[in-house]
Scaffold this motif. Structure first.
Motif, mmCIF file in Angstrom:
data_model
loop_
_atom_site.group_PDB
_atom_site.id
_atom_site.type_symbol
_atom_site.label_atom_id
_atom_site.label_comp_id
_atom_site.label_asym_id
_atom_site.label_seq_id
_atom_site.Cartn_x
_atom_site.Cartn_y
_atom_site.Cartn_z
ATOM 1 N N ALA A 127 20.866 55.171 40.956
ATOM 2 C CA ALA A 127 21.625 55.633 42.117
ATOM 3 C C ALA A 127 22.776 56.572 41.751
ATOM 4 N N GLU A 128 23.659 56.159 40.866
ATOM 5 C CA GLU A 128 24.819 56.990 40.553
ATOM 6 C C GLU A 128 24.413 58.284 39.857
ATOM 7 N N ARG A 131 23.154 60.602 42.536
ATOM 8 C CA ARG A 131 24.281 61.190 43.261
ATOM 9 C C ARG A 131 24.856 62.382 42.494
ATOM 10 N N ASN A 155 16.012 50.321 48.876
ATOM 11 C CA ASN A 155 16.846 49.716 47.845
ATOM 12 C C ASN A 155 16.227 48.385 47.445
ATOM 13 N N SER A 197 15.992 54.616 46.005
ATOM 14 C CA SER A 197 17.183 54.502 46.854
ATOM 15 C C SER A 197 16.791 54.761 48.299
ATOM 16 N N ASP A 201 21.172 56.367 51.957
ATOM 17 C CA ASP A 201 22.031 56.615 50.806
ATOM 18 C C ASP A 201 21.833 58.025 50.275
ATOM 19 N N GLN A 202 20.577 58.439 50.143
ATOM 20 C CA GLN A 202 20.309 59.771 49.609
ATOM 21 C C GLN A 202 20.832 60.854 50.554
ATOM 22 N N THR A 204 23.473 60.594 52.435
ATOM 23 C CA THR A 204 24.918 60.632 52.201
ATOM 24 C C THR A 204 25.248 61.434 50.948
ATOM 25 N N TRP A 205 24.530 61.193 49.854
ATOM 26 C CA TRP A 205 24.804 61.878 48.594
ATOM 27 C C TRP A 205 24.492 63.366 48.684
#
Length: 236
Positions: A127-128, A131, A155, A197, A201-202, A204-205
Protein backbone atom coordinates in the motif's frame (compact mmCIF):
# COMPACT_ATOMS: atom_id res chain seq x y z
CA UNK A 1 3.48 -15.08 6.35
CA UNK A 2 6.46 -14.93 4.04
CA UNK A 3 7.46 -11.41 3.08
CA UNK A 4 8.34 -11.16 -0.63
CA UNK A 5 11.70 -9.99 -1.84
CA UNK A 6 12.12 -8.29 -5.15
CA UNK A 7 14.13 -11.10 -6.80
CA UNK A 8 11.48 -13.63 -5.79
CA UNK A 9 8.61 -12.11 -7.77
CA UNK A 10 10.63 -11.92 -10.97
CA UNK A 11 11.68 -15.54 -10.56
CA UNK A 12 8.08 -16.63 -9.96
CA UNK A 13 6.99 -15.17 -13.27
CA UNK A 14 10.03 -16.62 -15.00
CA UNK A 15 8.74 -20.04 -13.95
CA UNK A 16 5.15 -19.57 -15.17
CA UNK A 17 5.91 -17.82 -18.46
CA UNK A 18 4.95 -20.86 -20.57
CA UNK A 19 1.44 -21.20 -19.16
CA UNK A 20 0.81 -17.58 -18.23
CA UNK A 21 -2.14 -16.80 -20.52
CA UNK A 22 -4.09 -19.98 -19.77
CA UNK A 23 -3.42 -19.51 -16.04
CA UNK A 24 -4.81 -15.98 -16.14
CA UNK A 25 -7.85 -16.91 -18.22
CA UNK A 26 -8.72 -19.93 -16.06
CA UNK A 27 -8.00 -18.46 -12.65
CA UNK A 28 -8.63 -14.72 -12.84
CA UNK A 29 -12.32 -13.80 -13.11
CA UNK A 30 -13.08 -11.56 -16.09
CA UNK A 31 -9.43 -11.48 -17.20
CA UNK A 32 -10.18 -10.78 -20.88
CA UNK A 33 -13.01 -8.34 -20.13
CA UNK A 34 -10.83 -6.38 -17.76
CA UNK A 35 -7.76 -6.01 -19.94
CA UNK A 36 -10.06 -5.08 -22.83
CA UNK A 37 -11.78 -2.47 -20.64
CA UNK A 38 -8.49 -0.64 -20.16
CA UNK A 39 -8.67 0.35 -23.83
CA UNK A 40 -12.41 0.37 -24.54
CA UNK A 41 -13.07 2.92 -21.77
CA UNK A 42 -10.42 5.37 -22.92
CA UNK A 43 -11.83 8.75 -24.00
CA UNK A 44 -13.19 8.98 -27.52
CA UNK A 45 -10.57 10.38 -29.86
CA UNK A 46 -7.68 9.65 -27.50
CA UNK A 47 -4.63 8.74 -29.59
CA UNK A 48 -1.62 8.03 -27.38
CA UNK A 49 1.72 7.93 -29.16
CA UNK A 50 3.89 6.94 -26.17
CA UNK A 51 2.66 4.00 -24.12
CA UNK A 52 4.19 2.33 -21.07
CA UNK A 53 3.03 -1.15 -20.05
CA UNK A 54 3.71 -1.55 -16.32
CA UNK A 55 4.06 -5.26 -15.63
CA UNK A 56 3.84 -6.34 -19.25
CA UNK A 57 3.95 -10.08 -18.58
CA UNK A 58 4.01 -11.93 -21.88
CA UNK A 59 2.58 -8.94 -23.74
CA UNK A 60 -1.16 -9.65 -23.86
CA UNK A 61 -2.12 -6.05 -23.07
CA UNK A 62 0.54 -4.56 -25.33
CA UNK A 63 -0.72 -6.77 -28.18
CA UNK A 64 -4.18 -5.23 -27.82
CA UNK A 65 -2.70 -1.75 -27.71
CA UNK A 66 -0.64 -2.34 -30.83
CA UNK A 67 -3.79 -3.41 -32.69
CA UNK A 68 -5.47 -0.11 -31.82
CA UNK A 69 -2.37 2.14 -31.80
CA UNK A 70 0.05 0.54 -34.28
CA UNK A 71 2.24 3.62 -34.71
CA UNK A 72 2.77 4.30 -31.00
CA UNK A 73 6.11 3.91 -29.27
CA UNK A 74 6.00 1.26 -26.55
CA UNK A 75 7.96 0.91 -23.31
CA UNK A 76 7.47 -2.45 -21.59
CA UNK A 77 8.40 -2.94 -17.93
CA UNK A 78 8.53 -6.21 -16.01
CA UNK A 79 10.54 -7.71 -13.15
CA UNK A 80 10.77 -11.05 -14.97
CA UNK A 81 13.61 -11.46 -17.45
CA UNK A 82 11.75 -14.37 -19.05
CA UNK A 83 8.62 -12.28 -19.61
CA UNK A 84 10.71 -9.51 -21.17
CA UNK A 85 12.31 -12.07 -23.47
CA UNK A 86 8.89 -13.40 -24.50
CA UNK A 87 7.81 -9.88 -25.39
CA UNK A 88 10.95 -9.32 -27.45
CA UNK A 89 10.19 -12.49 -29.38
CA UNK A 90 6.56 -11.45 -29.82
CA UNK A 91 7.03 -7.80 -30.84
CA UNK A 92 10.62 -7.38 -31.99
CA UNK A 93 12.47 -4.12 -31.47
CA UNK A 94 10.93 -1.61 -33.88
CA UNK A 95 9.05 0.96 -31.83
CA UNK A 96 9.68 -1.09 -28.71
CA UNK A 97 11.82 -0.42 -25.62
CA UNK A 98 12.17 -3.00 -22.86
CA UNK A 99 12.95 -2.45 -19.19
CA UNK A 100 13.59 -5.26 -16.71
CA UNK A 101 12.76 -3.33 -13.57
CA UNK A 102 10.58 -3.07 -10.48
CA UNK A 103 8.00 -0.30 -10.44
CA UNK A 104 9.51 1.16 -7.30
CA UNK A 105 12.83 1.68 -9.09
CA UNK A 106 11.42 3.60 -12.05
CA UNK A 107 12.52 7.19 -12.64
CA UNK A 108 10.57 8.09 -15.79
CA UNK A 109 11.15 11.43 -17.47
CA UNK A 110 8.63 14.23 -17.14
CA UNK A 111 5.68 14.01 -19.58
CA UNK A 112 7.29 11.00 -21.26
CA UNK A 113 4.09 8.95 -21.77
CA UNK A 114 0.56 9.60 -22.97
CA UNK A 115 -0.82 6.33 -21.62
CA UNK A 116 0.28 4.04 -18.81
CA UNK A 117 -1.36 0.63 -18.55
CA UNK A 118 -1.07 -1.85 -15.69
CA UNK A 119 -2.77 -5.21 -16.21
CA UNK A 120 -2.94 -7.13 -12.93
CA UNK A 121 0.39 -5.80 -11.72
CA UNK A 122 -0.15 -3.06 -9.11
CA UNK A 123 -1.40 -5.65 -6.61
CA UNK A 124 2.20 -6.77 -6.16
CA UNK A 125 3.08 -3.40 -4.64
CA UNK A 126 2.35 -2.84 -0.90
CA UNK A 127 0.00 0.00 0.00
CA UNK A 128 2.51 2.67 1.03
CA UNK A 129 4.79 1.86 -1.89
CA UNK A 130 1.78 2.06 -4.21
CA UNK A 131 0.99 5.50 -2.84
CA UNK A 132 4.57 6.62 -3.49
CA UNK A 133 4.58 4.97 -6.93
CA UNK A 134 1.54 6.97 -8.05
CA UNK A 135 3.37 10.16 -7.11
CA UNK A 136 6.32 9.01 -9.23
CA UNK A 137 4.18 8.11 -12.23
CA UNK A 138 2.02 11.24 -12.27
CA UNK A 139 4.63 13.70 -13.63
CA UNK A 140 5.72 11.17 -16.24
CA UNK A 141 2.30 11.33 -17.89
CA UNK A 142 1.74 14.02 -20.50
CA UNK A 143 -0.96 16.67 -20.27
CA UNK A 144 -4.34 15.01 -20.87
CA UNK A 145 -2.66 11.61 -20.44
CA UNK A 146 -4.25 8.61 -18.74
CA UNK A 147 -3.20 5.86 -16.34
CA UNK A 148 -5.36 2.73 -16.39
CA UNK A 149 -5.21 -0.40 -14.25
CA UNK A 150 -7.12 -3.69 -14.28
CA UNK A 151 -6.81 -5.55 -11.01
CA UNK A 152 -8.29 -7.05 -7.88
CA UNK A 153 -9.47 -4.18 -5.68
CA UNK A 154 -9.78 -5.40 -2.10
CA UNK A 155 -7.99 -5.03 1.22
CA UNK A 156 -7.02 -8.34 2.79
CA UNK A 157 -8.15 -7.18 6.25
CA UNK A 158 -11.64 -6.24 5.03
CA UNK A 159 -13.64 -9.09 6.54
CA UNK A 160 -15.93 -10.84 5.91
CA UNK A 161 -15.80 -9.39 2.39
CA UNK A 162 -12.27 -10.61 1.66
CA UNK A 163 -13.15 -14.20 2.59
CA UNK A 164 -16.21 -14.02 0.32
CA UNK A 165 -13.99 -12.83 -2.52
CA UNK A 166 -11.65 -15.79 -2.02
CA UNK A 167 -14.54 -18.27 -1.99
CA UNK A 168 -16.02 -16.85 -5.20
CA UNK A 169 -12.58 -16.85 -6.78
CA UNK A 170 -12.11 -20.51 -5.87
CA UNK A 171 -15.45 -21.52 -7.38
CA UNK A 172 -14.55 -19.68 -10.59
CA UNK A 173 -11.21 -21.50 -10.85
CA UNK A 174 -12.73 -24.93 -10.29
CA UNK A 175 -15.50 -24.19 -12.81
CA UNK A 176 -12.74 -23.86 -15.44
CA UNK A 177 -11.39 -27.30 -14.67
CA UNK A 178 -8.54 -26.24 -12.42
CA UNK A 179 -7.52 -28.61 -9.65
CA UNK A 180 -6.97 -28.31 -5.93
CA UNK A 181 -3.24 -28.32 -6.65
CA UNK A 182 -3.68 -25.34 -8.99
CA UNK A 183 -5.72 -23.50 -6.38
CA UNK A 184 -3.21 -24.19 -3.64
CA UNK A 185 -0.46 -22.74 -5.82
CA UNK A 186 -2.49 -19.58 -6.48
CA UNK A 187 -3.22 -19.10 -2.79
CA UNK A 188 0.43 -19.66 -1.86
CA UNK A 189 1.35 -17.00 -4.41
CA UNK A 190 -1.41 -14.69 -3.16
CA UNK A 191 -0.27 -15.01 0.45
CA UNK A 192 3.40 -14.46 -0.35
CA UNK A 193 3.41 -11.84 -3.08
CA UNK A 194 0.06 -10.09 -3.50
CA UNK A 195 -0.81 -6.87 -1.69
CA UNK A 196 -4.09 -5.71 -3.29
CA UNK A 197 -5.70 -2.44 -2.25
CA UNK A 198 -9.32 -1.33 -2.39
CA UNK A 199 -10.39 0.99 -5.18
CA UNK A 200 -11.34 3.72 -2.67
CA UNK A 201 -7.81 3.74 -1.28
CA UNK A 202 -6.20 3.79 -4.71
CA UNK A 203 -8.50 6.60 -5.81
CA UNK A 204 -7.42 8.64 -2.79
CA UNK A 205 -3.72 8.05 -3.52
CA UNK A 206 -4.11 8.87 -7.22
CA UNK A 207 -5.90 12.13 -6.42
CA UNK A 208 -3.21 12.95 -3.85
CA UNK A 209 -0.62 12.37 -6.57
CA UNK A 210 -2.31 15.02 -8.69
CA UNK A 211 -4.71 13.22 -11.02
CA UNK A 212 -7.77 15.33 -11.71
CA UNK A 213 -10.29 12.49 -11.90
CA UNK A 214 -10.32 8.77 -11.12
CA UNK A 215 -13.10 6.45 -12.26
CA UNK A 216 -13.91 2.79 -11.73
CA UNK A 217 -14.78 2.22 -15.37
CA UNK A 218 -15.87 -1.42 -15.23
CA UNK A 219 -16.15 -3.91 -12.40
CA UNK A 220 -17.78 -7.05 -11.13
CA UNK A 221 -17.42 -7.05 -7.38
CA UNK A 222 -13.75 -6.47 -6.52
CA UNK A 223 -12.44 -7.24 -10.00
CA UNK A 224 -12.27 -3.93 -11.79
CA UNK A 225 -10.66 -1.47 -14.15
CA UNK A 226 -9.83 2.12 -13.19
CA UNK A 227 -8.89 5.12 -15.29
CA UNK A 228 -7.02 8.08 -13.81
CA UNK A 229 -7.02 11.28 -15.87
CA UNK A 230 -4.27 13.84 -15.55
CA UNK A 231 -6.49 16.70 -16.72
CA UNK A 232 -10.20 17.35 -16.49
CA UNK A 233 -10.38 17.80 -20.28
CA UNK A 234 -11.18 14.10 -20.64
CA UNK A 235 -14.79 13.63 -19.61
CA UNK A 236 -15.29 10.17 -21.12
Amino acid sequence: MKQPTRPDIGQVFDEIADGYTSLMEDMVPHYRQLITAMLSFLPKGFRPQRIMDLGCGNGNVTAMCKHVYPTAQYHLVDASSEMIERCKQRFGTTGMTYHRAFFQDLTPESSAYDLMIAGFSFHHVPAEEKRTLFKTLYPAISANGVLTSADLFVNKDDEPFHSQVIEHWKRFSFSNGRTQEDWDWVMDHYDAYDRPSAFADQKTWLLEAGFARVELSWHDGPWGCLHAYKETAHQG
